[in-house]
Design an enzyme around this catalytic site. Structure first.
Site, PDB file in Angstrom:
ATOM      1  N   GLY A  27       0.745  -1.199   0.031  1.00 59.53           N
ATOM      2  CA  GLY A  27      -0.071  -0.125  -0.038  1.00 59.53           C
ATOM      3  C   GLY A  27       0.929   1.267  -0.013  1.00 59.53           C
ATOM      4  O   GLY A  27       1.979   1.184  -0.386  1.00 59.53           O
ATOM      5  N   GLY A  32       5.563   4.796  -8.779  1.00 65.69           N
ATOM      6  CA  GLY A  32       6.142   3.480  -9.039  1.00 65.69           C
ATOM      7  C   GLY A  32       5.298   2.267  -9.167  1.00 65.69           C
ATOM      8  O   GLY A  32       5.313   1.453  -9.968  1.00 65.69           O
ATOM      9  N   HIS A  33       4.350   2.127  -8.042  1.00 67.22           N
ATOM     10  CA  HIS A  33       3.559   0.947  -7.994  1.00 67.22           C
ATOM     11  C   HIS A  33       2.561   0.979  -9.206  1.00 67.22           C
ATOM     12  O   HIS A  33       2.130   0.057  -9.780  1.00 67.22           O
ATOM     13  CB  HIS A  33       2.597   1.255  -6.751  1.00 67.22           C
ATOM     14  CG  HIS A  33       3.318   0.911  -5.580  1.00 67.22           C
ATOM     15  ND1 HIS A  33       3.505   2.032  -4.581  1.00 67.22           N
ATOM     16  CD2 HIS A  33       3.818  -0.178  -5.072  1.00 67.22           C
ATOM     17  CE1 HIS A  33       4.376   1.394  -3.314  1.00 67.22           C
ATOM     18  NE2 HIS A  33       4.446   0.237  -3.874  1.00 67.22           N
ATOM     19  N   GLN A 150      15.248  -8.230  -3.513  1.00 71.13           N
ATOM     20  CA  GLN A 150      14.113  -9.056  -3.344  1.00 71.13           C
ATOM     21  C   GLN A 150      13.538  -9.587  -4.604  1.00 71.13           C
ATOM     22  O   GLN A 150      13.195 -10.752  -4.765  1.00 71.13           O
ATOM     23  CB  GLN A 150      12.709  -7.877  -2.980  1.00 71.13           C
ATOM     24  CG  GLN A 150      11.396  -8.504  -3.047  1.00 71.13           C
ATOM     25  CD  GLN A 150      10.356  -7.291  -2.482  1.00 71.13           C
ATOM     26  OE1 GLN A 150      10.255  -7.350  -1.189  1.00 71.13           O
ATOM     27  NE2 GLN A 150       9.550  -6.766  -3.494  1.00 71.13           N
ATOM     28  N   ARG A 184       8.578   4.868   1.636  1.00 67.21           N
ATOM     29  CA  ARG A 184       9.565   5.774   2.827  1.00 67.21           C
ATOM     30  C   ARG A 184       9.914   7.219   2.513  1.00 67.21           C
ATOM     31  O   ARG A 184      10.361   7.861   3.340  1.00 67.21           O
ATOM     32  CB  ARG A 184      10.549   4.867   3.182  1.00 67.21           C
ATOM     33  CG  ARG A 184      10.273   3.482   3.799  1.00 67.21           C
ATOM     34  CD  ARG A 184      11.262   2.823   4.495  1.00 67.21           C
ATOM     35  NE  ARG A 184      10.698   1.603   5.055  1.00 67.21           N
ATOM     36  CZ  ARG A 184      10.643   0.231   4.698  1.00 67.21           C
ATOM     37  NH1 ARG A 184      10.836  -0.264   3.299  1.00 67.21           N
ATOM     38  NH2 ARG A 184      10.022  -0.586   5.763  1.00 67.21           N
TER      39      ARG A 184
END
Ligand code: PAF
Length: 275
Positions: A27, A32-33, A150, A184
């Site tokens: 969320g 970017g998302h 990741q 962030r």
């Protein structure tokens, strides 16, 4: 757009869908998302975005409690991006008992770089991502390259566990001044936000030098670390690695990336560039 908070509801919807692309998120969505969502729309007729802040991947002194939760705004953006289904389980739905089974990525992948500074992080990521894959059964899963390690861990998990999922990695989306978009970034003060693009500038300088033939990676890394420290950063690592497994480069033919994590004030930023 349908919102599902239970596994049963999501599975019922998925059963009627053809090719499905999943975009896992925590969320607090930014551009970017949304680029990941647009890629997913290109990849499959049905797009499912998950929104779940996964406690398992946060260390005890990390920002799980203050991680920004902006579900209504996220849903508006997901709908506009063409997402058909949102899977937003409560913690009790994903982890009805304390999670006793975990995916333990190999230490040579998960114990280096981010993993050296965030012990258990990739175990938490791999565990939730496998669980999301089991719930959604996607044909395609889309992740950003901003979290480069990741992406490597997830690609290896998919390959080693023979999951029938095509993992797509999408280039990092940046602000005009080069700062990689991240949830962030919202923690930065205005002064820190002005300073933050230095991390990308240092990575870009190293990438340029390597492309021009410089092979003394240690010297390049040391110069970048010094510059960051002189400007108030506390770097965790900044390192040129092989793209494939993020180990130290062995041969001149290895495709490379440079990866870094550093703290600016109370905010820890990560970034990377393929060279
Ligand atoms: O990249 C993220 O936002 C998270 O690590 C992920 C993949 C959604 C797992 O919680």
């Amino acid at each position: 757009m349908q919102i599902h908070t239970t596994i049963a509801s999501l599975r019922a919807a998925r059963a009627n869908a053809g090719k499905v692309a999943l975009v896992p998120t925590m969320g607090n969505l930014h551009d970017g998302h949304i680029a990941l969502m647009h890629e997913a729309v290109k990849q499959a007729g049905t797009v499912i975005a998950s929104v779940f802040v996964n406690r398992l991947q946060f260390g005890p002194s990390e920002d799980f409690d203050r991680y920004p939760r902006t579900f209504e705004a996220d849903c508006a953006r997901l709908q506009a991006a063409g997402v058909g289904h949102v899977f937003a389980p409560h913690e009790a739905e994903m982890y009805p008992q304390p999670q006793g089974y975990h995916v333990e990525p190999p230490p040579e992948q998960a114990g280096i770089l981010e993993g050296a500074f965030r012990p258990g992080h990739f175990r938490g990521v791999a565990t939730v991502v496998l669980k999301l894959f089991n719930v959604v059964a996607p044909n395609v899963a889309v992740f950003g390259k901003k979290d480069y390690q990741q992406l490597m861990v997830i690609r290896n998990m998919v390959q080693q566990l023979a999951l029938p999922i095509n993992v797509v990695g999408l280039d990092t989306i940046r602000a005009a001044d080069g700062l990689a978009l991240s949830s962030r970034n919202g923690y930065l003060t205005p002064a820190e936000r002005a300073e933050a693009p230095r991390l990308h500038r240092q990575l870009a300088a190293i990438a340029d030098a390597v492309r021009q033939g410089q092979r003394d990676f240690a010297a390049l890394e040391a110069a970048a670390l010094t510059d960051l420290q002189q400007h108030g950063w506390q770097p965790d690592y900044l390192s040129v690695r092989r793209r494939a497994d993020l180990q130290a480069p062995q041969s001149a033919a290895d495709p490379l990336a440079v990866l870094a994590a550093a703290r600016l004030g109370k905010t820890r930023l990560i970034d990377n560039l393929e060279i």
